[in-house]
Design an enzyme around this catalytic site. Structure first.
Site, short mmCIF file in Angstrom:
data_model
loop_
_atom_site.label_atom_id
_atom_site.label_comp_id
_atom_site.label_asym_id
_atom_site.label_seq_id
_atom_site.Cartn_x
_atom_site.Cartn_y
_atom_site.Cartn_z
N ILE A 122 -2.86 -7.71 14.10
CA ILE A 122 -1.88 -7.48 15.17
C ILE A 122 -2.49 -6.68 16.32
O ILE A 122 -2.36 -7.03 17.50
CB ILE A 122 -0.64 -6.72 14.62
N ASN B 275 0.85 -1.20 0.00
CA ASN B 275 0.00 0.00 0.00
C ASN B 275 0.88 1.24 0.00
O ASN B 275 2.10 1.15 -0.05
CB ASN B 275 -0.94 -0.02 1.22
O1 PMT Z 1 2.88 6.06 6.55
P1 PMT Z 1 2.32 7.39 6.04
O2 PMT Z 1 2.57 7.56 4.57
O3 PMT Z 1 2.80 8.55 6.86
O4 PMT Z 1 0.73 7.32 6.20
C1 PMT Z 1 0.18 7.27 7.48
C2 PMT Z 1 -0.98 6.27 7.57
C3 PMT Z 1 -2.15 6.76 6.72
C4 PMT Z 1 -0.54 4.89 7.08
C5 PMT Z 1 -1.37 6.18 9.09
O5 PMT Z 1 -1.77 7.44 9.55
C6 PMT Z 1 -2.49 5.18 9.31
O6 PMT Z 1 -3.68 5.47 9.17
N1 PMT Z 1 -2.12 3.92 9.69
C7 PMT Z 1 -3.07 2.79 9.83
C8 PMT Z 1 -3.37 2.22 8.46
C9 PMT Z 1 -4.32 1.05 8.50
O7 PMT Z 1 -3.93 -0.03 8.20
O8 PMT Z 1 -5.53 1.34 8.94
P2 PMT Z 1 -6.76 0.26 9.00
O9 PMT Z 1 -7.94 1.11 9.26
O10 PMT Z 1 -6.75 -0.61 7.80
O11 PMT Z 1 -6.39 -0.63 10.25
C10 PMT Z 1 -6.87 -0.33 11.55
C11 PMT Z 1 -5.83 -0.66 12.58
O12 PMT Z 1 -5.61 -2.08 12.59
C12 PMT Z 1 -4.47 -0.02 12.36
O13 PMT Z 1 -3.97 0.41 13.60
C13 PMT Z 1 -3.63 -1.15 11.78
O14 PMT Z 1 -2.25 -0.99 12.13
C14 PMT Z 1 -4.22 -2.37 12.47
N2 PMT Z 1 -4.09 -3.61 11.71
C15 PMT Z 1 -4.69 -3.79 10.50
C16 PMT Z 1 -4.56 -4.99 9.84
C17 PMT Z 1 -3.81 -6.01 10.42
N3 PMT Z 1 -3.63 -7.17 9.81
N4 PMT Z 1 -3.22 -5.83 11.62
C18 PMT Z 1 -3.34 -4.65 12.26
O15 PMT Z 1 -2.81 -4.49 13.35
#
Ligand code: PMT
Length: 412
Positions: free
Chosen positions: A309, A212
């Site tokens: 995670i 991504n």
């Molecule tokens: O890295 P940059 O370019 O500075 O951009 C920043 C960002 C947009 C990546 C950052 O601000 C951000 O939003 N990070 C989380 C991205 C994400 O995966 O969001 P999500 O809504 O899909 O996931 C929700 C949460 O679950 C997140 O804390 C993610 O780390 C966690 N997750 C998701 C999937 C997975 N398999 N394991 C996880 O722990």
């Protein structure tokens, strides 16, 4: 006693007249390496030892030296400068400057700033050993320390004048070290914070992967801000091209499974976990051992869910204070609240993402949600945003009772 300071990111470095002014060039370089913004203010005498141009090049900001400089006053007046600083550090501080500071004079820009600032003032004296030992200097130093001015040094050793004794300016590395020690008084002092950042890569074959747009900038800024707040930081990073912020432990990984293992390997004694990484939700069911050939018009990929995670950390028996991020393209608050509830989080930072926001940008905005509360952090640089975010994390950490699983908030 060291004056407690909360991670001074904006350092107003005063340079006064003395041969040790040359060391201040190294000091500016080191402070900037630590992520501080440095505004140099020189006295007239200082400009006779080293040119302002040197400090302008090293600090990346125009040097201020004139109280009556109209152009500079229009850009950032001396009162604004005094308010801007988190810390005023005068290095070297000459005997004359210490005398003027003790007397409360406002006869040049630096002395005026010191009178007008609410920030802590630190001085690193540098002078001949007899000037340092003189009763007048001793009285001035006693007055200043009695008012809370922090004294750094001086060092003892051979002096530029050929004499040996106390009066040398403390080495720049020692001054930076003293700053770090004082930061121990920060909002996260004594805590271990594990942060994940960047993307993951899920391999399809030896040369291709699913990933991504995450650059890691947000997570790295959060890691630096947590360090500046006094935390011991472990940063688990996906593949990014960012330098490691000084003073923290970094573990590099590629895939979601590796990130899962690295986070769980580090989380044992963690007090706070912040999942800022953009982790894959789905990963290929198998990875081809050789490059997939272009043999058919259509290629179907089989993916399965990657382990979550964040949810796994919040489900631990001895769970740290668990903070998630939510990257959403629409209905940001509703989706983020859903994740806060489903993953049993203590706090979630929601950002609206797209090709032109959040991902791989220098700035961002965050909506912070927790059981019973919300706060909007407006668009600003990721470094500034991370500082505000970490301040809120520290506040919520202190106010949240430690329990196995945080209470499930009602969806609103
Ligand atoms: O890295 P940059 O370019 O500075 O951009 C920043 C960002 C947009 C990546 C950052 O601000 C951000 O939003 N990070 C989380 C991205 C994400 O995966 O969001 P999500 O809504 O899909 O996931 C929700 C949460 O679950 C997140 O804390 C993610 O780390 C966690 N997750 C998701 C999937 C997975 N398999 N394991 C996880 O722990």
């Amino acid at each position: 006693m060291t004056t407690p300071i909360a991670a001074p990111r904006r350092i107003l470095l005063g340079i006064t007249g003395g041969i040790a002014a040359y060391k201040s060039a190294d000091l500016v370089r080191r402070l900037r390496q630590q992520g501080a913004e440095v505004q140099v203010v020189m006295t007239d005498a200082a400009t006779r030892f080293v040119t302002p141009l040197t400090f302008q090049a090293l600090s990346g900001r125009p040097v201020r030296y004139g109280l009556w400089d109209e152009a500079a006053e229009a850009a950032m007046g001396h009162i604004e400068l005094a308010r801007w600083a988190d810390l005023v550090l005068v290095a070297p501080a000459s005997a004359d400057f210490l005398a003027r500071l003790a007397a409360g004079r406002a006869d040049d820009l630096l002395a005026t700033l010191c009178l007008a600032t609410e920030a802590p003032i630190w001085v690193a004296p540098a002078m001949n050993r007899l000037m340092w030992a003189n009763a007048a200097t001793c009285a001035n130093v006693a007055t200043l320390t009695g008012r809370g001015v922090q004294l750094l040094g001086p060092d003892c050793g051979s002096q530029a004048c050929g004499e040996t004794g106390p009066g040398r300016m403390l080495e720049p590395a020692a001054i930076v070290e003293a700053l770090h020690a004082a930061e121990g008084a920060g909002a996260l002092a004594g805590l271990h914070v594990v942060i994940s950042a960047g993307p993951t890569r899920e391999p399809l074959d030896p040369v291709r992967f699913i990933s991504n747009r995450s650059s890691g900038k947000m997570g790295f800024a959060v890691a630096a801000a947590a360090r500046d707040a006094g935390a011991r930081v472990t940063l688990v990073s996906g593949p990014v091209s960012l330098p490691t912020p000084a003073g923290l432990r970094r573990i590099d990984v590629e895939t979601a499974a590796q990130m899962y293992a690295a986070v769980h390997g580090a989380i044992g004694d963690a007090d706070i976990y912040i999942g800022a990484a953009a982790v894959a939700d789905y990963t290929p069911t198998c990875c081809a051992s050789q490059k997939i050939k272009k043999t058919s018009d259509c290629l179907e990929l089989s993916l399965h869910k990657a382990a979550d995670i964040l949810a796994s950390v919040s489900a631990l028996e001895r769970r740290p204070f668990t903070v998630g991020f939510a990257a959403e393209t629409n209905d940001v608050e509703r989706h983020a609240l859903g994740k806060l509830v489903r993953k049993h989080l203590d706090l979630i930072a929601a950002n609206e993402v797209g090709t032109d926001r959040a991902f791989d940008r220098e700035d961002n905005a965050l909506l912070l949600l927790w059981p019973g509360g919300r706060r909007q952090l407006e668009l600003k640089s990721k470094a500034d945003l991370a500082r505000e975010f970490i301040a809120l994390v520290a506040e919520r950490y202190r106010e949240t009772p430690r329990c196995a699983v945080s209470p499930v908030p009602a969806l609103v």
